[in-house]
Scaffold this motif. Structure first.
Motif, PDB file in Angstrom:
ATOM      1  N   SER A 117       0.084  15.041  -9.417  1.00 17.94           N
ATOM      2  CA  SER A 117       1.324  14.545  -8.820  1.00 17.94           C
ATOM      3  C   SER A 117       2.301  15.699  -8.617  1.00 17.94           C
ATOM      4  O   SER A 117       3.471  15.627  -9.005  1.00 17.94           O
ATOM      5  CB  SER A 117       1.942  13.451  -9.707  1.00 17.94           C
ATOM      6  OG  SER A 117       3.016  12.831  -9.054  1.00 17.94           O
ATOM      7  N   SER A 146       0.821   9.522  -6.630  1.00 11.85           N
ATOM      8  CA  SER A 146      -0.075  10.644  -6.332  1.00 11.85           C
ATOM      9  C   SER A 146       0.442  11.402  -5.114  1.00 11.85           C
ATOM     10  O   SER A 146       1.315  10.925  -4.374  1.00 11.85           O
ATOM     11  CB  SER A 146      -1.482  10.120  -6.049  1.00 11.85           C
ATOM     12  OG  SER A 146      -1.468   9.326  -4.865  1.00 11.85           O
ATOM     13  N   LEU A 233      -0.582   7.797 -13.380  1.00 11.04           N
ATOM     14  CA  LEU A 233      -0.667   8.104 -11.948  1.00 11.04           C
ATOM     15  C   LEU A 233      -0.923   6.815 -11.165  1.00 11.04           C
ATOM     16  O   LEU A 233      -1.828   6.053 -11.495  1.00 11.04           O
ATOM     17  CB  LEU A 233      -1.793   9.111 -11.698  1.00 11.04           C
ATOM     18  CG  LEU A 233      -1.857   9.718 -10.293  1.00 11.04           C
ATOM     19  CD1 LEU A 233      -0.684  10.654 -10.056  1.00 11.04           C
ATOM     20  CD2 LEU A 233      -3.180  10.458 -10.089  1.00 11.04           C
TER      21      LEU A 233
END
Length: 672
Positions: A117, A146, A233
């Motif tokens: 990320s 992401s 994530l």
């Protein structure tokens, strides 16, 4: 006493463990943890801490695999390939197998780069306040989009964020954060977390297949620990939601017709309440696709309208990302819808009719649908039949001018034969046929599960129909139900395997009016069985035709036609002591005859056999039984005990006082 003292704490401990959701092996794992465990199991051959993941071919989408997906190798009907990568929280070591090393702990900001990320890091840097907070002391959770999630944002949305980094962008990032550590074991279905942006709710859904969503964004990699919190994530940039399902309906122009329908049905309170729901919301376009007459009928009928809307509401919130294979979901109306997916498209009952998915509300999720999901309970009999495998029957009612019964408000049940019944041609509509069609309509809205053996049903044609319940069949006269009921607004559809032939008289009446059975009628009268076949009862008679009697050797025919007792015995062997219609005959039914021996009745490839001989015609219905025409006279089995070859009547028992009588110079031995 020692034994009791030892066992009591153990029992209390076990009860406490179960109360706390634990087993003797430890805490109960969440669906996500079970899927991760399975992925780890599949990847262990490649070394420690290696997880097997399924990757959709041609995309970057990856999924931890469960057992079913592992063998099917498909996600949403699309092929996948298996790849192996380090499980969350681990990394490779050069020269060593697998992923033996735990990732070094660092702060949240640094961990963002480790999990993929880096774009979140970049936007964090653009704000003045957030990076120091992510690097400083405290305990935080961030649901980090992401890099691909950021790239998927429209230029318009992205411009609005970066044009005011210390307000819009900062607020957007803070909405992804919680000011405490939250691991997946706490991400339970239907829970909400308080974000760091104005205490706005973040909506969590944790599904049985292991998918976890955050405001309908899928959790990709979870539980990456940091010194000051944890990083999860996710596959989308999430945004706040402040409107209920009802408020979204009121705001969207595409729901103009739906707005009026919801108001008329009284569902407003439900759709603005706290219960988490999924609304498959029909657009204006969906309402335009059905005939105006049908739409007006439903909109003008509060009960049908409520059933229609309830069929669009699922009992729990279901994000599209959670659908990776087909599953059945229950609606508020009690029906089930098959919710599935085909690539990126969400499907309902196999049809890709969802035009806009995952619109989050405070009390659930809205998916826009461009086709109405009309339940059976909102349909007329005519509509139920027209879309079933009985459309030929519908045409017959239309030709006979009886279709008003199928579209009105009478409480009725239609016995509609399958289209295959008419494969050899459609009957001509005359007065008799019209009356027969009326006898296929019962004067009540029935449910097959409440029918019972011996029940009688009144028809619009004036007949009384009998219900027969068998081990594997449910029949009304000679017609057996071939499919599940379809219960409409006012009528119920029973799909049956053949046209009804309502009884017109007793067995004796039916035999007398059919010239094929003149010899049999004479034999019955000679044998003294006329009264039996005229009175109330439940009989199945395998009736030899004139041709069958003519096929017998003359001396044999003359022998038993001239002997009333022997003739009675033979005829009784042709009569079963219960009603057995052809639709209830399976591989083999052993039917007890009035003579005492068993008849072996079977059915194969739509041909009925009795004692392995084919039947010429089935199901000639009578008020006291059913007639099967046969082309041979049945022979009493040779191994039948002598005392069953003739069953004396009551009058015979009165005449013969002793089993051995002397008449003149002859002795007559009676076996009974």
């Amino acid at each position: 006493m020692k034994s009791f003292v030892w066992r009591l704490p153990l029992a209390l401990g076990l009860a406490l463990a179960l109360t706390l959701g634990e087993t003797l092996a430890g805490p109960v794992k969440s669906p996500y943890q079970l899927v991760l465990q399975h992925s780890r199991l599949r990847g262990r051959q490649h070394g420690p801490n290696v997880c097997a993941v399924q990757k959709l071919i041609g995309t970057n989408k990856k999924y931890f695999t469960n057992c079913k997906q592992w063998y099917q190798r498909k996600i949403c009907g699309k092929s996948t390939v298996i790849s192996y990568e380090c499980c969350p929280g681990y990394e490779k070591v050069p020269g060593e197998k697998g992923c033996p090393a735990a990732l070094p702990l660092s702060n949240i900001y640094e961990t963002l780069g480790v999990v993929g990320s880096t774009t979140t890091q970049l936007y964090t840097d653009r704000t003045e306040k957030l990076r120091p907070e992510m690097e400083g002391p405290g305990s935080f959770t961030i649901f980090a989009p992401s890099n691909e999630a950021w790239a998927a944002l429209s230029a318009e949305v992205l411009d609005s964020l970066v044009s005011n980094v210390n307000i819009e962008l900062l607020n957007a990032l803070r909405y992804h954060m919680v000011d405490r550590r939250v691991l997946t074991e706490e991400l339970k279905h239907g829970t909400t977390l308080i974000s760091m942006y104005q205490n706005s709710d973040i909506h969590i859904h944790h599904y049985p297949n292991g998918i976890v969503t955050v405001n309908c964004a899928r959790l990709l990699k979870a539980d990456h620990h940091a010194t000051n919190g944890v990083v999860h994530l996710i596959d989308k940039v999430i945004s706040t939601t402040t409107n209920s399902i009802q408020q979204i309906i009121e705001l969207e122009d595409t729901f103009e017709t739906l707005r009026a329908a919801v108001a008329a049905s009284g569902l407003n309170t439900l759709l603005e309440g706290d219960t988490q729901l999924t609304f498959l919301a029909p657009t204006n376009e969906a309402f335009k696709k059905i005939p105006q007459e049908t739409l007006n009928r439903i909109l003008g009928d509060p009960e049908a309208l409520k059933d229609l809307l309830n069929n669009h509401i699922l009992k729990s919130a279901m994000c599209a990302e959670a659908i990776i294979a087909g599953l059945s979901m229950e609606t508020l109306g009690g029906n089930t819808l098959d919710v599935g997916c085909n690539g990126d498209m969400l499907t309902i009952d196999g049809k890709a009719i969802i035009s806009n998915k995952d619109n989050l509300a405070t009390n659930g999720v809205i998916h826009y649908v461009d086709e109405l999901l009309i339940p059976d309970s909102a349909k007329t009999l005519f509509e139920l039949a027209a879309e079933s495998d009985v459309s030929t029957s519908v045409d017959l009612y239309r030709q006979a001018g009886l279709d008003s019964h199928l579209s009105g408000t009478e409480r009725l049940t239609l016995l509609a034969p399958l289209n295959s019944v008419f494969k050899d041609g459609v009957p001509y509509i005359d007065a008799n046929m019209k009356n027969l069609l009326l006898n296929h309509i019962v004067k009540d809205q029935l449910s097959s599960k409440y029918l019972y053996h011996g029940q009688t049903l009144d028809t619009l044609g004036g007949k009384k129909l009998r219900v027969f319940v068998y081990r594997n069949s449910l029949c009304i006269e000679n017609s057996c139900i071939a499919a599940h009921d379809k219960r409409g607004r006012f009528g119920t559809l029973f799909t049956v395997d053949q046209m009804l032939t309502p009884p017109i008289g007793t067995i004796m009446d039916a035999l007398k009016v059919d010239n094929r059975f003149s010899t049999l009628v004479a034999a019955i009268q000679t044998a003294g069985l006329t009264e039996t076949l005229n009175r109330e009862g439940t009989y199945t008679i395998f009736a030899p035709t004139n041709e069958a009697f003519q096929a017998l050797p003359p001396e044999e025919l003359n022998k038993f036609m001239g002997n009333a007792r022997e003739l009675s015995n033979i005829l009784k062997y042709h009569i079963g002591d219960e009603i057995l219609v052809s639709g209830a005959i399976g591989a083999l039914v052993r039917l007890k005859s009035l003579q005492g021996s068993k008849l072996e009745v079977s059915s194969k490839n739509s041909v009925v056999n009795v004692n392995k001989e084919p039947v010429a015609e089935t199901d000639i219905m009578a008020t006291n039984g059913v007639i099967y025409a046969i082309k041979n006279v049945l022979q009493i089995p040779a191994n039948t005990p002598r005392n069953l070859r003739h069953v004396p009547s009551t009058s015979e028992l009165k005449i013969f006082k002793s089993p051995l009588l002397r008449i003149g110079q002859e002795h007559i031995q009676l076996d009974y």
